[in-house]
Design a protein around this motif. Structure first.
Motif, PDB file in Angstrom:
ATOM      1  N   LYS A   1     -45.427 -30.898  24.483  1.00  0.00           N
ATOM      2  CA  LYS A   1     -46.438 -31.327  23.514  1.00  0.00           C
ATOM      3  C   LYS A   1     -46.232 -32.796  23.141  1.00  0.00           C
ATOM      4  O   LYS A   1     -47.189 -33.539  22.965  1.00  0.00           O
TER       5      LYS A   1
ATOM      6  N   ASN B   1     -53.904 -29.869  21.242  1.00  0.00           N
ATOM      7  CA  ASN B   1     -52.676 -30.259  21.952  1.00  0.00           C
ATOM      8  C   ASN B   1     -52.045 -29.076  22.686  1.00  0.00           C
ATOM      9  O   ASN B   1     -51.584 -29.210  23.816  1.00  0.00           O
ATOM     10  N   LYS B   2     -52.027 -27.927  22.048  1.00  0.00           N
ATOM     11  CA  LYS B   2     -51.450 -26.730  22.663  1.00  0.00           C
ATOM     12  C   LYS B   2     -52.228 -26.360  23.933  1.00  0.00           C
ATOM     13  O   LYS B   2     -51.637 -25.983  24.941  1.00  0.00           O
ATOM     14  N   GLU B   3     -53.556 -26.482  23.866  1.00  0.00           N
ATOM     15  CA  GLU B   3     -54.381 -26.196  25.038  1.00  0.00           C
ATOM     16  C   GLU B   3     -54.147 -27.230  26.140  1.00  0.00           C
ATOM     17  O   GLU B   3     -54.198 -26.901  27.318  1.00  0.00           O
TER      18      GLU B   3
ATOM     19  N   GLU C   1     -51.172 -26.189  28.062  1.00  0.00           N
ATOM     20  CA  GLU C   1     -51.532 -25.053  28.907  1.00  0.00           C
ATOM     21  C   GLU C   1     -52.345 -25.499  30.127  1.00  0.00           C
ATOM     22  O   GLU C   1     -52.125 -25.017  31.246  1.00  0.00           O
TER      23      GLU C   1
END
Length: 173
Positions: free
Chosen positions: A34, A18-20, A23
């Motif tokens: 998110k 999710n973080k990627e 980004e």
């Protein structure tokens, strides 16, 4: 195939966290939280049988992914996987292209994933063979051509779905 479904399958196939995802969207020119990523990755009622329809929440928790958002994600994926493109000397810095073309979403998906993962035509044929789809190099070339070219062929949903399935088999095992 819906754009949300493409995002879900691509995320699974490439094992993107999710973080990627946040980004990647940022690299594609879209600021997204998110929580919004999770809403983009929610399946709609259309994906379930009608007998279970009452058990599924309304689509209030889902954000529909439009073509512009998907294209921004795919552009961000290219930058995420390959790094930012250095401008050539004397060339003006151009913003990422958000084409307003009528090009098929599936054709765009195949082209941009090919670029992001630096796949050759043979690699793409191998990926499709993983999903038990036989295609010749010339048929693949027709799908990867620019819309309007005399040999251009539109990519169908079933073909795109099998490509994403083959990617999942290749990258996830």
């Amino acid at each position: 195939m819906e754009n949300n479904d493409i995002l879900i399958r691509l995320r699974y196939a490439l094992d993107i966290k999710n973080k990627e995802m946040v980004e990647i969207f940022k690299l594609g020119g879209i600021e997204i939280s998110k929580e919004d990523v999770l809403k983009l990755l929610t399946k709609s009622k259309d994906h379930f049988d009608n007998e279970y329809e009452d058990d599924i929440e309304d689509d209030d928790n889902q954000i529909k992914c439009n073509n512009k958002t998907l294209e921004a994600f795919l552009n961000g994926l290219i930058t995420f996987k390959r790094g930012p493109q250095e401008p050539k000397p004397g060339q003006p810095v151009a913003p990422p292209s958000t084409s307003g073309s009528t090009e098929s979403v599936n054709n765009m998906l195949l082209k941009k994933v090919k670029i992001a993962l630096t796949l050759t035509s043979e690699d793409m044929i191998d990926i499709l063979e993983e999903a038990r789809v036989a295609i010749t190099k010339s048929e693949l070339s027709a799908i990867l051509r620019k819309e309007g070219h005399r040999n251009y062929k539109e990519c169908g949903d079933k073909f795109a779905r099998n490509f994403l399935k083959g990617l999942a088999i290749k990258y996830r095992g």
